[in-house]
Each structure stands twice: as C-alpha cells, then as structure tokens.
Design a protein around this motif. Structure first.
Motif, PDB file in Angstrom:
ATOM      1  N   ASP A  63       6.928  52.989  25.252  1.00  0.00           N
ATOM      2  CA  ASP A  63       6.590  52.485  23.918  1.00  0.00           C
ATOM      3  C   ASP A  63       5.126  52.846  23.647  1.00  0.00           C
ATOM      4  N   TYR A  64       4.900  53.845  22.789  1.00  0.00           N
ATOM      5  CA  TYR A  64       3.541  54.304  22.483  1.00  0.00           C
ATOM      6  C   TYR A  64       3.047  53.616  21.217  1.00  0.00           C
ATOM      7  N   ILE A  65       1.865  53.010  21.308  1.00  0.00           N
ATOM      8  CA  ILE A  65       1.300  52.304  20.164  1.00  0.00           C
ATOM      9  C   ILE A  65      -0.056  52.903  19.812  1.00  0.00           C
ATOM     10  N   HIS A  66      -0.235  53.198  18.545  1.00  0.00           N
ATOM     11  CA  HIS A  66      -1.494  53.797  18.078  1.00  0.00           C
ATOM     12  C   HIS A  66      -2.636  52.811  18.289  1.00  0.00           C
ATOM     13  N   VAL A  67      -3.748  53.313  18.777  1.00  0.00           N
ATOM     14  CA  VAL A  67      -4.887  52.454  19.083  1.00  0.00           C
ATOM     15  C   VAL A  67      -5.401  51.738  17.838  1.00  0.00           C
ATOM     16  N   THR A  68      -5.225  52.322  16.678  1.00  0.00           N
ATOM     17  CA  THR A  68      -5.623  51.645  15.434  1.00  0.00           C
ATOM     18  C   THR A  68      -4.757  50.416  15.197  1.00  0.00           C
ATOM     19  N   ASP A  69      -3.463  50.507  15.514  1.00  0.00           N
ATOM     20  CA  ASP A  69      -2.609  49.331  15.417  1.00  0.00           C
ATOM     21  C   ASP A  69      -3.014  48.275  16.442  1.00  0.00           C
ATOM     22  N   LEU A  70      -3.387  48.697  17.645  1.00  0.00           N
ATOM     23  CA  LEU A  70      -3.892  47.748  18.642  1.00  0.00           C
ATOM     24  C   LEU A  70      -5.126  47.023  18.126  1.00  0.00           C
ATOM     25  N   ALA A  71      -6.044  47.775  17.546  1.00  0.00           N
ATOM     26  CA  ALA A  71      -7.270  47.178  17.016  1.00  0.00           C
ATOM     27  C   ALA A  71      -6.944  46.144  15.937  1.00  0.00           C
ATOM     28  N   ARG A  72      -6.008  46.487  15.060  1.00  0.00           N
ATOM     29  CA  ARG A  72      -5.581  45.546  14.018  1.00  0.00           C
ATOM     30  C   ARG A  72      -4.972  44.298  14.646  1.00  0.00           C
ATOM     31  N   GLY A  73      -4.273  44.475  15.765  1.00  0.00           N
ATOM     32  CA  GLY A  73      -3.689  43.330  16.449  1.00  0.00           C
ATOM     33  C   GLY A  73      -4.739  42.357  16.960  1.00  0.00           C
ATOM     34  N   HIS A  74      -5.871  42.888  17.431  1.00  0.00           N
ATOM     35  CA  HIS A  74      -6.955  42.014  17.890  1.00  0.00           C
ATOM     36  C   HIS A  74      -7.564  41.233  16.731  1.00  0.00           C
ATOM     37  N   VAL A  75      -7.712  41.890  15.600  1.00  0.00           N
ATOM     38  CA  VAL A  75      -8.235  41.194  14.422  1.00  0.00           C
ATOM     39  C   VAL A  75      -7.279  40.078  14.014  1.00  0.00           C
ATOM     40  N   ALA A  76      -5.979  40.380  13.995  1.00  0.00           N
ATOM     41  CA  ALA A  76      -4.990  39.366  13.625  1.00  0.00           C
ATOM     42  C   ALA A  76      -5.009  38.195  14.601  1.00  0.00           C
ATOM     43  N   ALA A  77      -5.156  38.481  15.901  1.00  0.00           N
ATOM     44  CA  ALA A  77      -5.202  37.415  16.903  1.00  0.00           C
ATOM     45  C   ALA A  77      -6.439  36.549  16.710  1.00  0.00           C
ATOM     46  N   LEU A  78      -7.562  37.196  16.430  1.00  0.00           N
ATOM     47  CA  LEU A  78      -8.799  36.438  16.226  1.00  0.00           C
ATOM     48  C   LEU A  78      -8.709  35.566  14.978  1.00  0.00           C
ATOM     49  N   GLU A  79      -8.152  36.113  13.914  1.00  0.00           N
ATOM     50  CA  GLU A  79      -7.962  35.325  12.692  1.00  0.00           C
ATOM     51  C   GLU A  79      -7.064  34.121  12.968  1.00  0.00           C
ATOM     52  N   LYS A  80      -6.037  34.331  13.782  1.00  0.00           N
ATOM     53  CA  LYS A  80      -5.137  33.227  14.126  1.00  0.00           C
ATOM     54  C   LYS A  80      -5.877  32.141  14.891  1.00  0.00           C
ATOM     55  N   LEU A  81      -6.686  32.531  15.871  1.00  0.00           N
ATOM     56  CA  LEU A  81      -7.434  31.548  16.657  1.00  0.00           C
ATOM     57  C   LEU A  81      -8.428  30.773  15.799  1.00  0.00           C
ATOM     58  N   LEU A  82      -9.067  31.468  14.871  1.00  0.00           N
ATOM     59  CA  LEU A  82     -10.082  30.817  14.041  1.00  0.00           C
ATOM     60  C   LEU A  82      -9.469  29.935  12.954  1.00  0.00           C
ATOM     61  N   SER A  83      -8.173  30.134  12.706  1.00  0.00           N
ATOM     62  CA  SER A  83      -7.536  29.364  11.627  1.00  0.00           C
ATOM     63  C   SER A  83      -7.118  27.970  12.087  1.00  0.00           C
ATOM     64  N   THR A  84      -7.149  27.730  13.392  1.00  0.00           N
ATOM     65  CA  THR A  84      -6.771  26.412  13.887  1.00  0.00           C
ATOM     66  C   THR A  84      -8.011  25.560  14.159  1.00  0.00           C
ATOM     67  N   ASP A  85      -7.940  24.305  13.747  1.00  0.00           N
ATOM     68  CA  ASP A  85      -9.061  23.397  14.018  1.00  0.00           C
ATOM     69  C   ASP A  85      -8.638  22.290  14.985  1.00  0.00           C
ATOM     70  N   GLU A  86      -7.502  22.489  15.656  1.00  0.00           N
ATOM     71  CA  GLU A  86      -7.061  21.516  16.648  1.00  0.00           C
ATOM     72  C   GLU A  86      -8.011  21.499  17.832  1.00  0.00           C
ATOM     73  N   GLU A  87      -8.215  20.328  18.404  1.00  0.00           N
ATOM     74  CA  GLU A  87      -9.131  20.221  19.538  1.00  0.00           C
ATOM     75  C   GLU A  87      -8.476  20.620  20.851  1.00  0.00           C
ATOM     76  N   ALA A  88      -7.171  20.492  20.952  1.00  0.00           N
ATOM     77  CA  ALA A  88      -6.476  20.801  22.205  1.00  0.00           C
ATOM     78  C   ALA A  88      -6.518  22.299  22.481  1.00  0.00           C
ATOM     79  N   GLY A  89      -6.581  22.639  23.774  1.00  0.00           N
ATOM     80  CA  GLY A  89      -6.547  24.040  24.154  1.00  0.00           C
ATOM     81  C   GLY A  89      -5.145  24.609  24.033  1.00  0.00           C
ATOM     82  N   ALA A  90      -5.074  25.931  24.007  1.00  0.00           N
ATOM     83  CA  ALA A  90      -3.766  26.594  23.900  1.00  0.00           C
ATOM     84  C   ALA A  90      -3.877  28.014  24.426  1.00  0.00           C
ATOM     85  N   PHE A  91      -2.817  28.473  25.075  1.00  0.00           N
ATOM     86  CA  PHE A  91      -2.761  29.846  25.564  1.00  0.00           C
ATOM     87  C   PHE A  91      -1.443  30.474  25.129  1.00  0.00           C
ATOM     88  N   THR A  92      -1.519  31.679  24.552  1.00  0.00           N
ATOM     89  CA  THR A  92      -0.319  32.361  24.064  1.00  0.00           C
ATOM     90  C   THR A  92      -0.354  33.827  24.454  1.00  0.00           C
TER      91      THR A  92
END
Length: 333
Positions: free
Chosen positions: A226-255
C-alpha cells in the motif's frame, strides 16, 4: 481562548517531517523544527525557527518548548531501517524508545499534553492472511524496528492513562513520492525503498533493480504493498493535530490510526509504471524471496476517515512516481 498553534516538529528536517512542516504552515500552524541532522537535511528545513539538538538533551528540549511557547508536538525522530535494527537492536531501542521517554518528560515539565507520533505498519508484523490490516489486529512486530515503535505506542497508551496526555499514533504504510513543487523529497542514505531504487535505476544511477520473489500468491507473483503519497501523510498529521486540539477534555487518550489507501500495488506494477512515467528502459533481475516478506500488506483506512475526516487524495501510483521522478531530476535540464 485561542488555540496554541505553535508546534514542535521533532525530526522536522527528514523526509516526512519536512513535508509535514510545509503542510502545517499551510494550515496556519507555527512549526518549530527540532532536529539533530543525523539523517535530516538542512536544506529541507522550511521553518524560520530551528533548534539543533538531541532528544536525550532534556534541558535543551525543555528550553525549546518554553522559549517557543509550544502547545503540541509531532514526533518523527527515529531510526527506520529494519535490516539494520536486526544487527544493532540496542541502537534502535536507545534512539527510538529511550529518546521518546526524554521527550515525554520534557513535555510534562513544559505542560504540553498533545502529541502526534510517527508510527508504522511494521507493528502488525506478518499478518497478510487477515486481509486489510486494521487497528484492531494484535500488535506483533517481527523485527526490532517494529518492536521499538510498538514499545513507544505502549508507552503512550500507559502515559495517557496516567496523565492528561492526548496522543495519536499514525501507522504509516509505504511512504513514497515527493512534494509536487519539488521542494523536498526522499533522500535516504542508504536507500532501501522500492520506488526510489527503481527510479535510480531508470536514471542510470544503478545497474539494475532486483525483484525478490516472483512466486507469491498474487496476480503477477510479486509482493503487493500500500503506497501512500508523502503529501497525503503530511495532511494526515495536520488532521490528527487538529483533532487533538479540538478536544478540551482533561482525561488522557491514546488512539492508533492507519494512514494508507486501502489499495495495493505489486512490485511489477511499480516497475511498469516507472518505465511509463520516465520513458526509460532498464534492467530488472529476478531473485529469491527475502525471509519474512509477506505477500501483501494493505491498510484498512476506515478509522482515519471516521476519526480524522482524512482520505488519501494524491496517492495514485502514477502521481507518486511522477512527483518522485520530478524531485530526483529537479534543476536538471
């Protein structure tokens, strides 16, 4: 209160890290690159803010987070060559695992509780007979490289349970391609990945490309990945960071989340596409299978769709190889 968009990108001068810095900037983040330049490239730094240092240098790392008012971390820094990890496992455990302990301690000291971790599909090991690889499968890596990534994932899960850490581990499949504007691309030394090796052969930098195994239970007998373009990978990191920053829950979480396309291509398909894109003929040599190579490794990317709203958009094989070839030939002609 506005979100803190200052991001420490550890390993931000490397292949995937440099593309992610560009994507973070385009998304309105303020990336700060932290790198020791052992494998990264100084001309692949696309931030005005750079700190040169080791992850084991706790004081320097903590100071970088405080000085730049860091709100989150994206962690790429690791040794990645699986074959080398079999020969020098302690080097990999020190660099990939122990250094991440230092990073997490520095984050806790600075009050930073959001982390995107560069993981790998190697944590699945050889489970080709299960079909598409999904995050519910057991983690059972088959080499020290995969073991170190699995160890960090376990550490993140335990730390999240014990504190307010919110972490996403992105399990990459076969990162490939290059920036469409040829600003950065794949430059490993030594190079072990199929697509750049094929293109180096097309360019005359190598005498031949070797296909390891033509008797696999696939349509053309060669391995499927399964070959994934590095630009899509980079976009995935941005999406993950946006997801983490969108939560204001105090509890920890790992996904853990796969980043792949769900579409596999064989070694022979890669070679034929490279011939077509480059319009070059080159020598292909067939050899025996390599021990431990599964016939097919393809992701189930449905969790990335559901949790991050992310899909691969640039990852056709032709597009991947075209961008990689253009980067290899940048400034020529």
């Amino acid at each position: 209160m506005p979100l803190n968009r200052n991001v420490l990108v550890v390993g931000g001068a490397g292949y995937i890290g440099s593309h992610t810095v560009l994507a973070l900037q385009e998304a309105g983040f303020n990336p700060v690159v932290y790198d020791n330049f052992s494998s990264g490239h100084r001309d692949a730094v696309f931030s005005d803010h750079v700190v040169e240092g080791e992850l084991s240098d706790h004081a320097r790392l903590s100071r970088a987070m405080t000085d730049h008012q860091i709100g989150s971390v994206v962690h790429f820094a690791a040794l990645i060559e699986a074959g080398q990890s079999v020969i020098e496992p302690l080097l990999f455990y020190r660099n990939n695992v122990a250094s991440t302990v230092s990073l997490l301690e520095a984050m806790q000291a600075a009050g930073v509780d959001r982390l995107v971790f560069s993981s790998t599909a190697a944590v699945y090991g050889n489970q080709a007979d299960t079909g598409l690889l999904h995050e519910g499968l057991p983690v059972q890596p088959i080499n020290p490289y995969g073991q170190t990534k699995a160890a960090v994932e376990a550490m993140l899960k335990d730390t999240a349970a014990a504190s307010g850490l919110k972490a996403i581990a992105l399990r990459y499949f076969n990162a490939s391609g290059a920036d469409a504007r040829a600003r950065t691309g794949e430059r490993h030394d030594p190079e072990t990945h199929l697509i750049p090796l094929v293109l180096q052969t097309a360019a005359g930098e190598r005498d031949q490309i070797t296909v390891f195994g033509t008797d696999y239970p696939t349509e053309d007998g060669t391995c499927i990945r399964d070959y994934i373009h590095v630009t899509d990978l980079a976009r995935g990191h941005v999406a993950a960071l946006e997801k983490l920053l969108s939560t204001d829950e105090e509890a920890g979480a790992f996904t853990p989340i796969n980043l792949g396309t769900g579409q596999g291509y064989s070694v022979s398909q890669v070679i034929e596409t490279a011939r077509r894109v480059t319009n070059r003929s080159f020598t292909v040599v067939e050899s025996d299978r390599r021990p431990g190579d599964p016939s097919a490794l393809v992701s189930d990317p449905s969790r990335a769709h559901a949790v991050l709203g992310w899909r691969a958009e640039h990852s056709s094989l032709e597009n991947i190889i075209t961008d990689a070839w253009n980067f290899m030939n940048r400034g020529i002609g």
